[in-house]
Every structure is written in structure tokens, then in C-alpha cells.
Scaffold this motif. Structure first.
Motif, PDB file in Angstrom:
ATOM      1  N   PRO A  57       0.827  -1.218   0.000  1.00 52.76           N
ATOM      2  CA  PRO A  57       0.000   0.000   0.000  1.00 52.76           C
ATOM      3  C   PRO A  57       0.860   1.265   0.000  1.00 52.76           C
ATOM      4  CG  PRO A  57      -0.775  -1.562   1.664  1.00 52.76           C
ATOM      5  CD  PRO A  57       0.529  -2.087   1.148  1.00 52.76           C
ATOM      6  N   ASP A  58       0.357   2.313  -0.615  1.00 47.74           N
ATOM      7  CA  ASP A  58       1.114   3.564  -0.738  1.00 47.74           C
ATOM      8  C   ASP A  58       1.495   4.179   0.600  1.00 47.74           C
ATOM      9  OD1 ASP A  58       1.152   3.429  -3.486  1.00 47.74           O
ATOM     10  OD2 ASP A  58      -0.616   4.709  -3.746  1.00 47.74           O
ATOM     11  N   ASP A  59       0.719   3.917   1.649  1.00 50.97           N
ATOM     12  CA  ASP A  59       1.030   4.518   2.948  1.00 50.97           C
ATOM     13  C   ASP A  59       2.052   3.696   3.747  1.00 50.97           C
ATOM     14  OD1 ASP A  59      -0.760   2.432   3.375  1.00 50.97           O
ATOM     15  OD2 ASP A  59      -1.737   3.422   5.073  1.00 50.97           O
ATOM     16  N   VAL A  60       2.556   2.615   3.158  1.00 56.10           N
ATOM     17  CA  VAL A  60       3.576   1.786   3.807  1.00 56.10           C
ATOM     18  C   VAL A  60       4.907   2.045   3.118  1.00 56.10           C
ATOM     19  CG1 VAL A  60       4.322  -0.597   4.247  1.00 56.10           C
ATOM     20  CG2 VAL A  60       1.901   0.014   4.453  1.00 56.10           C
ATOM     21  N   TRP A  61       5.925   2.362   3.894  1.00 60.55           N
ATOM     22  CA  TRP A  61       7.262   2.650   3.361  1.00 60.55           C
ATOM     23  C   TRP A  61       7.901   1.353   2.903  1.00 60.55           C
ATOM     24  CZ3 TRP A  61      11.847   4.071   7.034  1.00 60.55           C
ATOM     25  CH2 TRP A  61      13.011   4.268   6.289  1.00 60.55           C
ATOM     26  N   LEU A  62       8.267   1.268   1.635  1.00 63.17           N
ATOM     27  CA  LEU A  62       8.958   0.104   1.106  1.00 63.17           C
ATOM     28  C   LEU A  62      10.442   0.300   1.423  1.00 63.17           C
ATOM     29  CD1 LEU A  62       7.962  -1.514  -2.243  1.00 63.17           C
ATOM     30  CD2 LEU A  62       9.769  -2.239  -0.703  1.00 63.17           C
ATOM     31  N   LYS A  63      10.849  -0.184   2.560  1.00 61.94           N
ATOM     32  CA  LYS A  63      12.135   0.141   3.167  1.00 61.94           C
ATOM     33  C   LYS A  63      13.314  -0.684   2.654  1.00 61.94           C
ATOM     34  CE  LYS A  63      13.926   0.854   7.851  1.00 61.94           C
ATOM     35  NZ  LYS A  63      13.604   0.755   9.273  1.00 61.94           N
ATOM     36  N   HIS A  64      13.077  -1.967   2.320  1.00 59.70           N
ATOM     37  CA  HIS A  64      14.186  -2.841   1.927  1.00 59.70           C
ATOM     38  C   HIS A  64      13.819  -3.736   0.754  1.00 59.70           C
ATOM     39  CE1 HIS A  64      16.416  -1.970   5.599  1.00 59.70           C
ATOM     40  NE2 HIS A  64      15.326  -2.213   6.294  1.00 59.70           N
ATOM     41  N   PHE A  65      14.849  -4.075  -0.014  1.00 59.01           N
ATOM     42  CA  PHE A  65      14.773  -5.108  -1.039  1.00 59.01           C
ATOM     43  C   PHE A  65      15.908  -6.082  -0.741  1.00 59.01           C
ATOM     44  CE2 PHE A  65      12.616  -1.611  -2.905  1.00 59.01           C
ATOM     45  CZ  PHE A  65      11.639  -2.174  -3.713  1.00 59.01           C
ATOM     46  N   ARG A  66      15.612  -7.369  -0.831  1.00 58.59           N
ATOM     47  CA  ARG A  66      16.643  -8.382  -0.607  1.00 58.59           C
ATOM     48  C   ARG A  66      16.725  -9.245  -1.851  1.00 58.59           C
ATOM     49  NH1 ARG A  66      15.899 -13.556   3.158  1.00 58.59           N
ATOM     50  NH2 ARG A  66      14.364 -13.807   1.540  1.00 58.59           N
ATOM     51  N   THR A  67      17.944  -9.498  -2.303  1.00 55.98           N
ATOM     52  CA  THR A  67      18.143 -10.328  -3.479  1.00 55.98           C
ATOM     53  C   THR A  67      19.438 -11.122  -3.350  1.00 55.98           C
ATOM     54  OG1 THR A  67      18.121 -10.358  -5.901  1.00 55.98           O
ATOM     55  CG2 THR A  67      19.275  -8.511  -4.831  1.00 55.98           C
ATOM     56  N   ALA A 129      12.968   3.045 -10.722  1.00 64.31           N
ATOM     57  CA  ALA A 129      11.914   3.443 -11.667  1.00 64.31           C
ATOM     58  C   ALA A 129      10.544   3.012 -11.137  1.00 64.31           C
ATOM     59  CB  ALA A 129      12.173   2.836 -13.043  1.00 64.31           C
ATOM     60  N   SER A 130      10.489   1.813 -10.544  1.00 63.77           N
ATOM     61  CA  SER A 130       9.222   1.332  -9.985  1.00 63.77           C
ATOM     62  C   SER A 130       8.823   2.090  -8.718  1.00 63.77           C
ATOM     63  CB  SER A 130       9.327  -0.164  -9.664  1.00 63.77           C
ATOM     64  OG  SER A 130       9.490  -0.906 -10.841  1.00 63.77           O
ATOM     65  N   LEU A 131       9.807   2.622  -8.014  1.00 61.35           N
ATOM     66  CA  LEU A 131       9.532   3.339  -6.764  1.00 61.35           C
ATOM     67  C   LEU A 131       9.206   4.813  -6.967  1.00 61.35           C
ATOM     68  CD1 LEU A 131      12.329   1.933  -4.410  1.00 61.35           C
ATOM     69  CD2 LEU A 131       9.893   1.381  -4.379  1.00 61.35           C
ATOM     70  N   LYS A 132       9.483   5.333  -8.148  1.00 62.92           N
ATOM     71  CA  LYS A 132       9.325   6.766  -8.391  1.00 62.92           C
ATOM     72  C   LYS A 132       7.934   7.272  -8.023  1.00 62.92           C
ATOM     73  CE  LYS A 132      10.417  10.341 -11.659  1.00 62.92           C
ATOM     74  NZ  LYS A 132      11.052  10.664 -12.928  1.00 62.92           N
ATOM     75  N   SER A 133       6.899   6.547  -8.399  1.00 61.39           N
ATOM     76  CA  SER A 133       5.534   6.990  -8.110  1.00 61.39           C
ATOM     77  C   SER A 133       5.222   6.942  -6.613  1.00 61.39           C
ATOM     78  CB  SER A 133       4.519   6.144  -8.883  1.00 61.39           C
ATOM     79  OG  SER A 133       4.540   4.810  -8.406  1.00 61.39           O
ATOM     80  N   ARG A 134       6.008   6.186  -5.862  1.00 57.12           N
ATOM     81  CA  ARG A 134       5.829   6.084  -4.407  1.00 57.12           C
ATOM     82  C   ARG A 134       6.657   7.145  -3.669  1.00 57.12           C
ATOM     83  NH1 ARG A 134       3.959   1.353  -2.269  1.00 57.12           N
ATOM     84  NH2 ARG A 134       5.269   1.754  -0.453  1.00 57.12           N
ATOM     85  N   CYS A 135       7.468   7.893  -4.416  1.00 57.09           N
ATOM     86  CA  CYS A 135       8.378   8.895  -3.855  1.00 57.09           C
ATOM     87  C   CYS A 135       9.359   8.239  -2.871  1.00 57.09           C
ATOM     88  CB  CYS A 135       7.616  10.040  -3.195  1.00 57.09           C
ATOM     89  SG  CYS A 135       8.660  11.521  -3.009  1.00 57.09           S
ATOM     90  N   PHE A 163      19.104  -3.841  -0.357  1.00 56.66           N
ATOM     91  CA  PHE A 163      19.032  -2.449  -0.811  1.00 56.66           C
ATOM     92  C   PHE A 163      18.069  -1.744   0.138  1.00 56.66           C
ATOM     93  CE2 PHE A 163      19.881  -4.589  -4.962  1.00 56.66           C
ATOM     94  CZ  PHE A 163      21.122  -4.003  -5.202  1.00 56.66           C
ATOM     95  N   SER A 164      18.479  -0.579   0.630  1.00 59.12           N
ATOM     96  CA  SER A 164      17.639   0.201   1.527  1.00 59.12           C
ATOM     97  C   SER A 164      17.196   1.468   0.826  1.00 59.12           C
ATOM     98  CB  SER A 164      18.405   0.557   2.802  1.00 59.12           C
ATOM     99  OG  SER A 164      18.739  -0.623   3.494  1.00 59.12           O
ATOM    100  N   THR A 165      15.995   1.913   1.165  1.00 60.23           N
ATOM    101  CA  THR A 165      15.420   3.086   0.521  1.00 60.23           C
ATOM    102  C   THR A 165      15.236   4.229   1.514  1.00 60.23           C
ATOM    103  OG1 THR A 165      13.107   2.574   0.953  1.00 60.23           O
ATOM    104  CG2 THR A 165      14.091   1.587  -1.015  1.00 60.23           C
ATOM    105  N   LYS A 166      15.033   5.379   0.931  1.00 59.91           N
ATOM    106  CA  LYS A 166      14.601   6.555   1.696  1.00 59.91           C
ATOM    107  C   LYS A 166      13.418   7.131   0.965  1.00 59.91           C
ATOM    108  CE  LYS A 166      18.767   7.905   4.041  1.00 59.91           C
ATOM    109  NZ  LYS A 166      19.795   8.872   4.267  1.00 59.91           N
ATOM    110  N   LYS A 167      12.595   7.821   1.725  1.00 58.78           N
ATOM    111  CA  LYS A 167      11.476   8.525   1.114  1.00 58.78           C
ATOM    112  C   LYS A 167      12.002   9.815   0.515  1.00 58.78           C
ATOM    113  CE  LYS A 167       8.021   6.637   4.163  1.00 58.78           C
ATOM    114  NZ  LYS A 167       6.799   6.894   4.877  1.00 58.78           N
ATOM    115  N   CYS A 168      11.381  10.271  -0.553  1.00 59.58           N
ATOM    116  CA  CYS A 168      11.771  11.529  -1.190  1.00 59.58           C
ATOM    117  C   CYS A 168      11.497  12.675  -0.227  1.00 59.58           C
ATOM    118  CB  CYS A 168      10.972  11.744  -2.469  1.00 59.58           C
ATOM    119  SG  CYS A 168      11.174  10.451  -3.688  1.00 59.58           S
ATOM    120  N   THR A 169      12.312  13.694  -0.367  1.00 59.69           N
ATOM    121  CA  THR A 169      12.108  14.885   0.481  1.00 59.69           C
ATOM    122  C   THR A 169      11.803  16.092  -0.369  1.00 59.69           C
ATOM    123  OG1 THR A 169      14.483  15.290   0.489  1.00 59.69           O
ATOM    124  CG2 THR A 169      13.546  14.096   2.357  1.00 59.69           C
TER     125      THR A 169
END
Length: 169
Positions: A57-67, A129-135, A163-169
Motif C-alpha cells: 500500500p502507498d502509505d507503507v514505506w517500502l524500506k528494503h529489497f533483498r536479493t 523506476a518502480s519506486l518513483k511513483s511512491r516517492c 538495498f535500503s530506501t529513503k522517502k523523497c524529500t
């Protein structure tokens, strides 16, 4: 030590989570009760990453990717090899000439370069690119159990990558 502890806790939560789904995409999605999520490669083929991301969901921060880069990830393997060979030729050649186990000093010396190489891959570009719309965007890479196996014409770089993410500011 703190980073390893966080990863250990995250792994445990991934194993025992009731909110784990998306396995049919080749990626599994875990949503924490604390408002963040992790998308993990299931190691059973690369499915649709965008579908797995869409499950969060958009209100949940997608914080990590593991591969887990593997011999089957030819494009990623080539990108890692080309980056390390061109940007860190001496460290890379020394690591390749030595035993490729994770504790070998020649491989330890290549760890920071490997992090840079991971961040330069098309996988990071695709995720961003997939995260762009989620900021949100990937801002760092970390890994465990980094090894290099020499088999055939080109080495295989292996690790559990986060891989760790940050929210756009």
C-alpha cells in the motif's frame, strides 16, 4: 554489529510473518506492523518486481529489497564484473587471483567497491523506476556472505544483498 542484528531480526520477521505474500511473482512481500515493507527475491526465478511492489500500500514505506545475485543473473553478473574490472582493476584482479571465500583479506578489500558496483546495476535502476511513483528510492546497498567463484570465463559474484530506501524529500 547493530546492522547484523537488524538484519537478523528482519530475517526472523520475514520467516514468521503472517503478512507475507506475493510469492507467485518471484518476489515475496512482507509488511511490518510498524509501517514499512520488504520485498525479497524468492530465488525461484525472477518474476514481476513491479507486481510485488504494487502489493505494498502507498502509505507503507517500502524500506528494503533483498536479493541473491547468482550465476543465472547473467546481466547483473556482467554489470558487477565490468564495474569492478574497470573502476577497481588492481583490487579486483587481486581478489580474483586469491581464494574467493568471504574471509579472504583480498576479498575483504573489495567490499566497498562491491557496494558501489551493486548500486550501479540495472536492478537498482529498475527498482528506482518502480519506486518513483511512491516517492521512494534506493540509497544504499549492504550485503552478507560476499564470495567470488571462478568458474568458466567469468567469475560469479554471490552475496545476500540488501538495498535500503529513503522517502523523497
Amino acid at each position: 554489529v547493530l546492522v547484523h542484528m537488524r538484519i537478523f531480526v528482519l530475517l526472523l520477521s520475514l520467516i514468521f510473518s503472517p503478512a507475507l505474500f506475493g510469492e507467485s511473482t518471484g518476489w515475496s512481500t512482507y509488511i511490518s506492523e510498524h509501517g514499512w515493507a520488504t520485498v525479497s527475491d524468492t530465488r525461484e526465478g525472477k518474476g514481476s518486481l513491479s507486481e510485488a511492489i504494487a502489493l505494498v500500500p502507498d502509505d507503507v514505506w517500502l524500506k528494503h529489497f533483498r536479493t541473491f545475485p547468482s550465476v543465472g543473473d547473467v546481466k547483473i553478473q556482467n554489470e558487477l564484473h565490468d564495474f569492478l574490472a574497470s573502476k577497481y582493476p588492481e583490487l579486483h584482479n587481486e581478489a580474483l587471483a586469491s581464494a574467493g571465500n568471504m574471509h579472504n583479506p583480498k576479498l575483504v578489500a573489495l567490499r566497498a567497491a562491491f557496494q558501489e558496483a551493486l548500486m550501479s546495476t540495472s536492478l537498482v535502476t529498475r527498482i528506482n523506476a518502480s519506486l518513483k511513483s511512491r516517492c521512494e528510492r534506493i540509497t544504499s546497498a549492504s550485503f552478507e556472505k560476499f564470495t567470488i567463484r571462478n568458474s568458466g570465463n567469468q567469475p560469479t559474484y554471490s552475496a545476500m544483498v540488501w538495498f535500503s530506501t529513503k522517502k523523497c524529500t
